[in-house]
Design a protein around this motif. Structure first.
Motif, PDB file in Angstrom:
ATOM      1  N   ALA A 147       0.832  -1.214   0.000  1.00 43.82           N
ATOM      2  CA  ALA A 147       0.000   0.000   0.000  1.00 43.82           C
ATOM      3  C   ALA A 147       0.865   1.262   0.000  1.00 43.82           C
ATOM      4  O   ALA A 147       0.553   2.232  -0.701  1.00 43.82           O
ATOM      5  CB  ALA A 147      -0.930  -0.008   1.225  1.00 43.82           C
ATOM      6  N   ILE A 148       1.958   1.248   0.788  1.00 46.26           N
ATOM      7  CA  ILE A 148       2.878   2.401   0.809  1.00 46.26           C
ATOM      8  C   ILE A 148       3.454   2.627  -0.588  1.00 46.26           C
ATOM      9  O   ILE A 148       3.503   3.764  -1.085  1.00 46.26           O
ATOM     10  CB  ILE A 148       4.034   2.177   1.812  1.00 46.26           C
ATOM     11  CG1 ILE A 148       3.515   2.266   3.248  1.00 46.26           C
ATOM     12  CG2 ILE A 148       5.150   3.202   1.607  1.00 46.26           C
ATOM     13  CD1 ILE A 148       4.522   1.841   4.298  1.00 46.26           C
ATOM     14  N   LEU A 149       3.869   1.530  -1.243  1.00 45.59           N
ATOM     15  CA  LEU A 149       4.487   1.653  -2.567  1.00 45.59           C
ATOM     16  C   LEU A 149       3.482   2.170  -3.600  1.00 45.59           C
ATOM     17  O   LEU A 149       3.789   3.067  -4.385  1.00 45.59           O
ATOM     18  CB  LEU A 149       5.033   0.286  -3.004  1.00 45.59           C
ATOM     19  CG  LEU A 149       5.952   0.304  -4.218  1.00 45.59           C
ATOM     20  CD1 LEU A 149       7.203   1.130  -3.946  1.00 45.59           C
ATOM     21  CD2 LEU A 149       6.334  -1.111  -4.624  1.00 45.59           C
ATOM     22  N   ILE A 150       2.250   1.630  -3.572  1.00 45.48           N
ATOM     23  CA  ILE A 150       1.242   2.017  -4.570  1.00 45.48           C
ATOM     24  C   ILE A 150       0.818   3.474  -4.361  1.00 45.48           C
ATOM     25  O   ILE A 150       0.775   4.270  -5.297  1.00 45.48           O
ATOM     26  CB  ILE A 150       0.024   1.066  -4.511  1.00 45.48           C
ATOM     27  CG1 ILE A 150       0.438  -0.351  -4.920  1.00 45.48           C
ATOM     28  CG2 ILE A 150      -1.092   1.565  -5.433  1.00 45.48           C
ATOM     29  CD1 ILE A 150      -0.591  -1.418  -4.599  1.00 45.48           C
ATOM     30  N   ALA A 151       0.508   3.829  -3.106  1.00 56.35           N
ATOM     31  CA  ALA A 151       0.123   5.216  -2.820  1.00 56.35           C
ATOM     32  C   ALA A 151       1.319   6.149  -2.990  1.00 56.35           C
ATOM     33  O   ALA A 151       1.191   7.261  -3.505  1.00 56.35           O
ATOM     34  CB  ALA A 151      -0.428   5.317  -1.400  1.00 56.35           C
TER      35      ALA A 151
END
Length: 521
Positions: A24-28
């Protein structure tokens, strides 16, 4: 007051940090990487645009963008961002985070490409279409602010939520660095392939025709990370907090989070309670909202507004500092492409030394110190360093003291990022109810962008010398750099005072902070 938090949300709050958190950190974060790249890369090529499209063979100086054109190129994206933050923030609460997230990414991709393909080879056509596409690029970027923050806050557990949202925001620093690296690589290749004399030697040949491709490639490169993350964004399930508390579909929220957390969760049939409870249905303009969240919203908006005035106006002084310490020689001693290289190198050094470390210091310390303490410290240190630069400004302008000036200037950037630049983004994603979270973050962010517009344009004029014979071409006299810096110090101090309106979200669940765990009280 008994806590009545839904089981699926409690499971999210106490979930161990695992792969899906980092996904989620990478995608956002890649959205924010793209945002920063697209917003800041234009500052690397504005001088080149001036050389190409505003060349005057009779002038001793290379062509430069007239003030109104420079203002339009920079301002179009900022105005678009402000509008996008309000619109997509509201839409994210109406349609869901995931759906709107996809729309903003498509918009950013198309408009990055459109910016680089600006039509024609005449100044009017190119600048008009560049401003058009940069406005809509900003509109898409604006949507990414509330959605990235809200998605990350709703996915995270309560122990590491601040660090995770901070890590998403820290990708902004990586995006700024990437802009510098891309400009360095592209300008180096073109400078080798198409060598040109300096402006002093040959005014016409100092800007080879191929220079027009340089800025277009740098601007269009911003589409690449957006395209790469689109598939993964669309695979992410809607956040459980939106599905349960806004869409009222607890069964779906439980199923989604069972897959994500890879554990079996029991479905709670309590949707009826939530739908009937009037405390979870008050609107943004209601007395109930004003009573519960009015002062925190005022705190979030004012601190972000004041921070962005200082943060964006600081960027104005970069060119003076770079030139003063010899990082950027006089424009006439370089050809057009080599000037891009020199500007990119200087900005990359500043980003590496102060901007990027500041972001990651916030990530490292936010769960230890808390959001409010970091914001207070950041505003205080920015005030101190701004005054330390401003009052003895004449001392710092002497060549032998320039290095000290750069150190002080870098430290104000460091404490902006290990301080309010990060926390003003994090806090609004944590303290408002799920059905208004994206909207309130959008309002806070848009107020910040209004401050950015004041900083970028107000101080562009304010920093002009009081002596009208010494002003830049096209500008009226201002209050001078020294008085502008003193004003910025005062603004930082006022930002510190308004921070006291903001609650501390550290270690608390989102429902506890927003009052949404009061169902059935």
């Amino acid at each position: 007051m008994p806590e009545k938090q839904l089981g699926v949300l409690k499971a999210l709050d106490v979930a161990k940090t695992q792969l899906y958190h980092f996904t989620a950190i990478l995608i956002a974060g890649m959205g924010f990487f793209t945002d920063a790249y697209d917003l800041f890369c234009v500052s690397l090529v504005t001088k080149l645009l001036g050389r190409i499209y505003y060349f005057n063979p009779l002038s001793d100086k290379p062509g430069s963008l007239p003030p109104h054109v420079a203002g339009a190129v920079n301002g179009a994206a900022l105005c678009g961002t402000l509008a996008g933050q309000l619109f997509f923030g509201w839409l994210g609460d109406k349609l869901g985070r995931k759906t709107v997230y996809g729309i903003t990414l498509i918009m950013m991709t198309l408009c990055s490409i459109g910016s680089g393909l600006s039509f024609g080879n005449k100044a009017t056509g190119v600048m008009t279409t560049l401003c058009f596409f940069r406005f809509w690029l900003g509109f898409g970027i604006g949507g990414d602010y509330p959605l990235s923050a809200t998605i990350m806050s709703e996915y995270a557990n309560k122990k590491t939520r601040g660090a995770f949202i901070g890590a998403v925001f820290a990708m902004q620093g990586v995006g700024i660095l990437a802009g510098g690296f891309v400009a360095l690589v592209v300008s180096s290749i073109f400078d080798m392939k198409f060598p040109a004399p300096t402006y002093e030697v040959d005014r016409v040949l100092s800007t080879p025709p191929q220079a027009d491709y340089v800025w277009r490639i740098i601007v269009m490169f911003g589409a690449l990370p957006a395209v790469l993350t689109y598939y993964w964004r669309m695979k992410m399930p809607e956040t459980a907090r939106y599905t349960a508390l806004v869409a009222k579909n607890i069964k779906q929220a439980t199923q989604d989070m069972s897959k994500v957390l890879q554990i079996q969760l029991e479905v709670e049939e309590r949707a009826a309670d939530i739908m009937k409870d009037p405390r979870l249905s008050y609107g943004l303009f209601s007395k109930e909202f004003a009573k519960r969240h009015g002062l925190p919203l005022l705190g979030c908006t004012t601190t972000w507004f004041l921070l962005d005035i200082a943060f964006y106006s600081q960027n104005l002084f970069q060119k003076d500092i770079f030139s003063g310490i010899g990082w950027i020689p006089k424009a006439s001693t370089m050809n057009a492409i080599h000037e891009v290289f020199k500007i990119a190198r200087a900005q990359t050094l500043i980003a590496l030394c102060s901007t990027v470390p500041g972001y990651w210091f916030t990530v490292a310390f936010i769960e230890i110190m808390g959001r409010v303490a970091i914001q207070l410290m950041g505003f205080f240190m920015m005030t101190v360093f701004m005054f330390a630069i401003a009052f003895p400004y004449d001392h710092w302008t002497k060549p032998e003291n320039r290095l000290g000036f750069v150190v002080m200037y870098s430290l104000t950037f460091f404490f902006a990022n290990f301080g309010p630049n990060a926390t003003t983004f994090i806090i609004p994603a944590e303290i408002f109810p799920a059905r208004l979270r994206s909207t309130c973050h959008g309002i806070s962010a848009a107020t910040g962008k209004a401050g950015a517009i004041v900083g970028a344009f107000g101080f562009l004029y304010a920093a002009q010398p009081q002596d009208k014979t010494k002003t830049d071409a096209g500008y009226p006299p201002g209050i001078g750099i020294k008085n502008s810096l003193i004003t910025l110090g005062v603004i930082n101090f006022v930002g510190m005072l308004f921070t006291f309106l903001v609650p501390e979200p550290k270690g608390k669940s989102l429902e506890e902070l927003s009052g949404e765990n009061e169902v059935g009280k």
